[in-house]
Design a protein around this motif. Sequence first.
Motif, PDB file in Angstrom:
ATOM      1  N   LEU A 186       9.627  -4.239  -2.466  1.00  0.00           N
ATOM      2  CA  LEU A 186       9.849  -3.421  -3.651  1.00  0.00           C
ATOM      3  C   LEU A 186       8.725  -3.612  -4.672  1.00  0.00           C
ATOM      4  O   LEU A 186       8.250  -2.646  -5.277  1.00  0.00           O
ATOM      5  CB  LEU A 186      11.205  -3.774  -4.272  1.00  0.00           C
ATOM      6  CG  LEU A 186      12.441  -3.334  -3.469  1.00  0.00           C
ATOM      7  CD1 LEU A 186      13.710  -3.905  -4.090  1.00  0.00           C
ATOM      8  CD2 LEU A 186      12.534  -1.813  -3.407  1.00  0.00           C
ATOM      9  N   VAL A 187       8.295  -4.863  -4.864  1.00  0.00           N
ATOM     10  CA  VAL A 187       7.184  -5.135  -5.779  1.00  0.00           C
ATOM     11  C   VAL A 187       5.917  -4.441  -5.301  1.00  0.00           C
ATOM     12  O   VAL A 187       5.173  -3.826  -6.088  1.00  0.00           O
ATOM     13  CB  VAL A 187       6.950  -6.650  -5.910  1.00  0.00           C
ATOM     14  CG1 VAL A 187       5.647  -6.938  -6.653  1.00  0.00           C
ATOM     15  CG2 VAL A 187       8.114  -7.307  -6.632  1.00  0.00           C
ATOM     16  N   SER A 188       5.669  -4.494  -3.995  1.00  0.00           N
ATOM     17  CA  SER A 188       4.486  -3.850  -3.431  1.00  0.00           C
ATOM     18  C   SER A 188       4.530  -2.342  -3.625  1.00  0.00           C
ATOM     19  O   SER A 188       3.527  -1.716  -3.995  1.00  0.00           O
ATOM     20  CB  SER A 188       4.378  -4.194  -1.940  1.00  0.00           C
ATOM     21  OG  SER A 188       3.337  -3.474  -1.329  1.00  0.00           O
ATOM     22  N   LEU A 189       5.704  -1.733  -3.398  1.00  0.00           N
ATOM     23  CA  LEU A 189       5.821  -0.287  -3.560  1.00  0.00           C
ATOM     24  C   LEU A 189       5.671   0.132  -5.021  1.00  0.00           C
ATOM     25  O   LEU A 189       5.082   1.182  -5.316  1.00  0.00           O
ATOM     26  CB  LEU A 189       7.166   0.191  -3.006  1.00  0.00           C
ATOM     27  CG  LEU A 189       7.282   0.272  -1.483  1.00  0.00           C
ATOM     28  CD1 LEU A 189       8.672   0.709  -1.081  1.00  0.00           C
ATOM     29  CD2 LEU A 189       6.251   1.249  -0.924  1.00  0.00           C
ATOM     30  N   VAL A 190       6.227  -0.664  -5.928  1.00  0.00           N
ATOM     31  CA  VAL A 190       6.090  -0.338  -7.355  1.00  0.00           C
ATOM     32  C   VAL A 190       4.626  -0.358  -7.768  1.00  0.00           C
ATOM     33  O   VAL A 190       4.138   0.550  -8.460  1.00  0.00           O
ATOM     34  CB  VAL A 190       6.915  -1.325  -8.204  1.00  0.00           C
ATOM     35  CG1 VAL A 190       6.563  -1.170  -9.681  1.00  0.00           C
ATOM     36  CG2 VAL A 190       8.404  -1.092  -8.000  1.00  0.00           C
ATOM     37  N   ARG A 191       3.893  -1.381  -7.345  1.00  0.00           N
ATOM     38  CA  ARG A 191       2.464  -1.459  -7.671  1.00  0.00           C
ATOM     39  C   ARG A 191       1.695  -0.286  -7.074  1.00  0.00           C
ATOM     40  O   ARG A 191       0.851   0.341  -7.738  1.00  0.00           O
ATOM     41  CB  ARG A 191       1.890  -2.778  -7.154  1.00  0.00           C
ATOM     42  CG  ARG A 191       2.380  -4.011  -7.900  1.00  0.00           C
ATOM     43  CD  ARG A 191       1.780  -5.266  -7.285  1.00  0.00           C
ATOM     44  NE  ARG A 191       2.211  -6.462  -8.004  1.00  0.00           N
ATOM     45  CZ  ARG A 191       1.883  -7.712  -7.627  1.00  0.00           C
ATOM     46  NH1 ARG A 191       1.116  -7.903  -6.560  1.00  0.00           N
ATOM     47  NH2 ARG A 191       2.318  -8.746  -8.332  1.00  0.00           N
TER      48      ARG A 191
END
Length: 321
Positions: free
Chosen positions: A226-231
């Motif tokens: 999720l953190v990767s997709l948000v970035r």
Amino acid sequence: MGPIMSTGEMGTGHTVLGCHTADKAVITLFIVLVLSCLVAVVSNGSIIIALGTKWLLRRTLSTHNKLLISLAASRFCLQWVVIGKNVYVFLNPTVFPYNSVMQLLNLIWDFLTATTIWFCSLLGFFYCVKIATLTYPVFVWLKYRVPGWVPWMLLSAVGMSSLTSILCFIGNYLIYDNFVTSAQQPRNVTGNSLKDTLEQFYFFSVKVIMWTIPTVTFSVFMALLLVSLVRHMKKTLLASSGLQDVRAQAHMKALLTLLSFFVLFISCFLSLVLGATSNSPFQEFRYWMWQVAIHLCTVIHPIVILASNPGLRAVVKRDCC
């Protein structure tokens, strides 16, 4: 991630329903539970048919779809076990929770519940490794290694699930054996003492530990994804004209879908843990309320999968036509 309480979670004390209103409430919850399970059966069955048809036609199936069909198959079987057990206890509300029929039903339930949780965890791990845009050397290495590990990962999940179910079955059998011995010796109180000890410590510890390991794994990798997709979505939005950009919309849709998976899985895990602390007789309103709450998560998840996967939707529509 959806399931009913096992024998380690139910006491032998039984109370008679006090009024007709309570009877109606229990009947209503029972009907809702059965209908919810049937919806889950249809949803998971559709996934199995769609991916199974693709497997037969192409003689191969992607790694992601192998994990998905394994999860759908375990949930499909689990829902039938849930229906079977709850029909049995609804028709026999004062049944001894550790008789032979209940031992068999709960052995299958424990195994299928554990496999469902492990398969969800493996699917989350696979999503993270294949989709996350992390540049750490470990992730780059895993991207090429994980597809070859999937069959062994599935076998390991089945092995861990078998261990859980066997440990719970041993506890169930010990309680039943002591119950039979106590019945032959009315003054013997060791039977109830052993039952209370196993229910409060043994069953709860085994289940929570075995459920927590895959849940923590799933949570860690899904959080990274999720953190990767948000970035990545932020970079896409900065480089595009706005949310109308097709790529930005695709990223937003993927983010919302994965977030829903995460919320549903954690909700199911918390429902299981809270259910494991409950000690309600079969005919009580609280028991059936927990059943509906727990299985609501398992009903929603396959529907979300079908709604978010255009390929699966197309195959299901084609087969229906």
